[in-house]
Design an enzyme around this catalytic site. Structure first.
Site, PDB file in Angstrom:
ATOM      1  N   ASP A 280      20.173   2.748  15.024  1.00  0.00           N
ATOM      2  CA  ASP A 280      21.432   2.469  15.636  1.00  0.00           C
ATOM      3  C   ASP A 280      22.170   2.494  14.493  1.00  0.00           C
ATOM      4  O   ASP A 280      21.821   2.454  13.202  1.00  0.00           O
ATOM      5  CB  ASP A 280      21.383   0.638  16.085  1.00  0.00           C
ATOM      6  CG  ASP A 280      22.406   0.350  16.795  1.00  0.00           C
ATOM      7  OD1 ASP A 280      22.314   0.441  18.139  1.00  0.00           O
ATOM      8  OD2 ASP A 280      23.691   0.535  16.332  1.00  0.00           O
TER       9      ASP A 280
ATOM     10  N   ASP B 187      22.856   7.697  12.728  1.00  0.00           N
ATOM     11  CA  ASP B 187      23.919   8.327  13.319  1.00  0.00           C
ATOM     12  C   ASP B 187      23.260   9.556  14.155  1.00  0.00           C
ATOM     13  O   ASP B 187      22.989  10.470  13.405  1.00  0.00           O
ATOM     14  CB  ASP B 187      25.134   8.901  12.324  1.00  0.00           C
ATOM     15  CG  ASP B 187      26.186   9.562  13.289  1.00  0.00           C
ATOM     16  OD1 ASP B 187      26.303   9.684  14.176  1.00  0.00           O
ATOM     17  OD2 ASP B 187      27.131   9.960  12.562  1.00  0.00           O
ATOM     18  N   VAL B 188      23.356   9.432  15.252  1.00  0.00           N
ATOM     19  CA  VAL B 188      22.447  10.345  16.194  1.00  0.00           C
ATOM     20  C   VAL B 188      23.190  11.783  16.168  1.00  0.00           C
ATOM     21  O   VAL B 188      22.655  12.652  16.597  1.00  0.00           O
ATOM     22  CB  VAL B 188      22.423   9.863  17.625  1.00  0.00           C
ATOM     23  CG1 VAL B 188      21.415   8.843  17.709  1.00  0.00           C
ATOM     24  CG2 VAL B 188      23.695   9.610  18.297  1.00  0.00           C
TER      25      VAL B 188
ATOM     26  N   SER C 176      23.385   8.541  33.184  1.00  0.00           N
ATOM     27  CA  SER C 176      24.071   7.769  34.093  1.00  0.00           C
ATOM     28  C   SER C 176      24.367   8.098  35.359  1.00  0.00           C
ATOM     29  O   SER C 176      24.598   9.494  35.550  1.00  0.00           O
ATOM     30  CB  SER C 176      25.365   7.339  33.333  1.00  0.00           C
ATOM     31  OG  SER C 176      26.249   6.681  34.111  1.00  0.00           O
TER      32      SER C 176
ATOM     33  N   TYR D  40      32.653  11.124  29.458  1.00  0.00           N
ATOM     34  CA  TYR D  40      31.414  10.199  29.508  1.00  0.00           C
ATOM     35  C   TYR D  40      30.575  11.044  30.671  1.00  0.00           C
ATOM     36  O   TYR D  40      29.435  11.203  30.607  1.00  0.00           O
ATOM     37  CB  TYR D  40      31.791   8.796  30.023  1.00  0.00           C
ATOM     38  CG  TYR D  40      30.513   7.875  29.990  1.00  0.00           C
ATOM     39  CD1 TYR D  40      29.952   7.467  28.827  1.00  0.00           C
ATOM     40  CD2 TYR D  40      29.914   7.612  31.357  1.00  0.00           C
ATOM     41  CE1 TYR D  40      28.670   6.527  29.369  1.00  0.00           C
ATOM     42  CE2 TYR D  40      28.984   6.982  31.406  1.00  0.00           C
ATOM     43  CZ  TYR D  40      28.525   6.278  30.396  1.00  0.00           C
ATOM     44  OH  TYR D  40      27.113   5.465  30.428  1.00  0.00           O
TER      45      TYR D  40
ATOM     46  N   LYS E 289      27.092  12.856  30.321  1.00  0.00           N
ATOM     47  CA  LYS E 289      25.782  12.351  31.039  1.00  0.00           C
ATOM     48  C   LYS E 289      25.353  13.460  32.031  1.00  0.00           C
ATOM     49  O   LYS E 289      24.045  13.561  32.050  1.00  0.00           O
ATOM     50  CB  LYS E 289      26.035  10.975  31.751  1.00  0.00           C
ATOM     51  CG  LYS E 289      26.649  10.035  31.088  1.00  0.00           C
ATOM     52  CD  LYS E 289      25.289   9.660  29.856  1.00  0.00           C
ATOM     53  CE  LYS E 289      25.422   8.164  29.295  1.00  0.00           C
ATOM     54  NZ  LYS E 289      24.121   8.026  28.615  1.00  0.00           N
TER      55      LYS E 289
END
Length: 247
Positions: free
Chosen positions: A37, A63-64, A142, A155, A159
């Protein structure tokens, strides 16, 4: 059922919400879980809560969007728990606004966290999994990536992109014994969704044939299925966890 007994899992964005529930369910199924995370202190707290549940757990700030961080996360998981069997790319953020008002930085940031983050996770997890010829990667997309949400062009685009990433990487990695699938949650009862105005909540509920919001554990259980041998012949699939919304 201890379907993941002796297996190692990494879950990003697992300090809270759906990510935490995924980590808990995988741990209850026998997996050792590394919590990644961007909030390092929250990740440590989450790992401590998992250990209180009897799960072998550790945490690392990640940090992805940073390939080095993701590579270090996978390496740490392998060092602490052994071969990586399960990777869940769950980390995400929102920066909502209509397209007319959205700063380009907010568009890029959301795509970077969700899509680039999942690409980094898939890439480095796959390299670790190749070494022992098996693995399951699960991307948390999502339903917004299927139908689009007003005020969420960033977003929804991210997704939807995760679905394409899932299918393309599934084709590339199948011969290495690595499966890649995605989950598309709908309206799930979390602190964030419960904070929305009552009229917005009621409008979304009216679209759900089952007549209720989902619970985080219901998403986590689908991730568990995809991570386990029960889904051994399933790759490139996108499973909607929506109560029938947008069928």
């Amino acid at each position: 059922m201890r379907m993941l007994e002796g297996r190692g899992a990494v879950v990003t964005g697992a300090a809270q919400g759906i990510g935490w529930e995924i980590a808990r369910v995988l741990g209850d199924a026998g997996a050792s879980v590394l919590v990644g995370d961007i909030n390092g202190d929250a990740a440590k707290d989450a790992a401590a809560r998992l250990r209180e549940h009897g799960v072998a757990a550790d945490a690392l700030r990640c940090d992805v969007t940073d390939p080095g961080d993701v590579e270090a996360l996978i390496a740490h998981g392998t060092e602490v728990f052994g071969p990586l069997d399960v990777m869940v790319n769950n980390a995400g953020i929102t920066r909502d606004a209509t397209m007319r008002k959205m700063p380009i930085e907010d568009f890029r940031t959301v795509l970077d966290v969700h899509l680039t983050g999942a690409w980094n996770g898939t890439r480095y997890a796959a390299e670790a999994m190749r070494a022992h010829g098996r693995g399951s990667i699960v991307n948390i997309s999502s339903i917004s990536g299927k139908v689009g949400n007003f005020g969420q062009t960033n977003y929804s685009a991210a997704k939807a992109g995760m679905v394409g990433l899932t299918k393309a990487s599934a084709k590339e990695l199948a011969k290495a014994g690595i499966r890649v699938n995605a989950v598309q949650p709908g309206l799930i009862r979390t602190a964030m969704t419960e904070a929305m105005p009552a009229h917005a909540w009621e409008a979304k509920m009216a679209e759900i044939p089952m007549g209720r919001a989902g619970e985080p554990v219901e998403v986590a259980n689908v991730v568990l299925f995809l991570a386990s041998d029960l889904a051994g012949y399933l790759t490139g699939a996108v499973l909607e966890v929506t109560g029938g919304r947008y069928m």
